[in-house]
Motif scaffolding. Structure first.
Motif, PDB file in Angstrom:
ATOM      1  N   ILE A 254      33.075   8.845 -33.279  1.00  0.00           N
ATOM      2  CA  ILE A 254      32.118   7.734 -33.157  1.00  0.00           C
ATOM      3  C   ILE A 254      32.813   6.490 -32.621  1.00  0.00           C
ATOM      4  O   ILE A 254      32.275   5.785 -31.764  1.00  0.00           O
ATOM      5  CB  ILE A 254      31.429   7.459 -34.507  1.00  0.00           C
ATOM      6  CG1 ILE A 254      30.535   8.645 -34.881  1.00  0.00           C
ATOM      7  CG2 ILE A 254      30.598   6.171 -34.459  1.00  0.00           C
ATOM      8  CD1 ILE A 254      29.961   8.591 -36.270  1.00  0.00           C
TER       9      ILE A 254
ATOM     10  N   LYS B 276      31.906   4.544 -29.212  1.00  0.00           N
ATOM     11  CA  LYS B 276      31.615   3.105 -29.163  1.00  0.00           C
ATOM     12  C   LYS B 276      32.547   2.377 -28.193  1.00  0.00           C
ATOM     13  O   LYS B 276      32.142   1.430 -27.529  1.00  0.00           O
ATOM     14  CB  LYS B 276      31.738   2.486 -30.558  1.00  0.00           C
ATOM     15  CG  LYS B 276      30.606   2.866 -31.481  1.00  0.00           C
ATOM     16  CD  LYS B 276      30.758   2.227 -32.842  1.00  0.00           C
ATOM     17  CE  LYS B 276      29.580   2.603 -33.729  1.00  0.00           C
ATOM     18  NZ  LYS B 276      29.698   2.019 -35.079  1.00  0.00           N
TER      19      LYS B 276
ATOM     20  N   GLU C 253      23.387   5.485 -32.624  1.00  0.00           N
ATOM     21  CA  GLU C 253      24.380   4.561 -33.175  1.00  0.00           C
ATOM     22  C   GLU C 253      24.109   3.116 -32.761  1.00  0.00           C
ATOM     23  O   GLU C 253      24.787   2.202 -33.202  1.00  0.00           O
ATOM     24  CB  GLU C 253      25.793   4.956 -32.720  1.00  0.00           C
ATOM     25  CG  GLU C 253      26.318   6.206 -33.369  1.00  0.00           C
ATOM     26  CD  GLU C 253      26.575   6.032 -34.858  1.00  0.00           C
ATOM     27  OE1 GLU C 253      27.092   4.972 -35.264  1.00  0.00           O
ATOM     28  OE2 GLU C 253      26.254   6.959 -35.620  1.00  0.00           O
TER      29      GLU C 253
END
Length: 183
Positions: free
Chosen positions: A17, A21, A52
């Protein structure tokens, strides 16, 4: 005899993740590179980025429509238009192929996507309202068109339908301005 269907669901680690990002920009080439590095599909990467909050799927604005139309008249490539608008090339190609760069002829008519955005409900729910007759709409060659007056009437009559949804306040206020009059 029953057939078991196995769904492949990727369990995302915090490291993945964080990489997403840090690296994800929405550019198709970057997305493909990230997907290959993680061994996942491009669709999986795009959906996770959306979930997200890294990117947002947003409707093309009027300024972007004007920019796209101007750049197309100048003969610019899809890549140049993509850079100028900040949208992906796939999105630009889809937009051009659908012919959505023409200006809206009547500002008092809304399509299903507009109403979905304004009321904060899914498009399928708006279509269900139109199909049931609760929301009056006319079908043109491409989609449904709903008159502003009919939308006002619907909002006033069926407020209970909107209890769990999150309407877009500014647009809703603009539509409801003058609701106190009789039709």
């Amino acid at each position: 005899m029953s057939i078991a269907i196995k769904r492949n669901r990727h369990l995302w680690t915090t490291k993945e993740i964080q990489l997403l990002k840090r690296e994800y920009t929405g550019n198709p080439m970057v997305t493909i590179r990230i997907a290959n590095a993680m061994g996942l599909s491009v669709k999986c990467i795009v959906n996770k980025a959306f979930n997200e909050g890294i990117t947002k799927r947003k409707k093309i604005t009027d300024n972007e429509l004007k920019t796209i139309a101007q750049l197309r008249k100048q003969g610019k490539s899809v890549a140049d238009i993509s850079k100028a608008t900040g949208r992906g090339e796939v999105s630009i190609r889809r937009h051009i192929s659908q012919g959505d760069d023409r200006p809206e002829t009547d500002p008092t008519l809304y399509d299903l996507g507009d109403i979905s955005y304004i009321l904060g409900v899914p498009v399928w729910r708006v279509k269900r309202w139109v199909d049931s007759g609760a929301l009056k709409g006319e079908k043109d060659n491409r989609s449904y068109r709903i008159n502003k007056t009919d939308l006002k009437k619907f909002i006033c009559r069926y407020t209970s339908e909107l209890t769990d949804w999150k309407p877009e306040a500014t647009s809703l206020v603009e539509i409801l301005a003058g609701v106190g009059r009789t039709w």
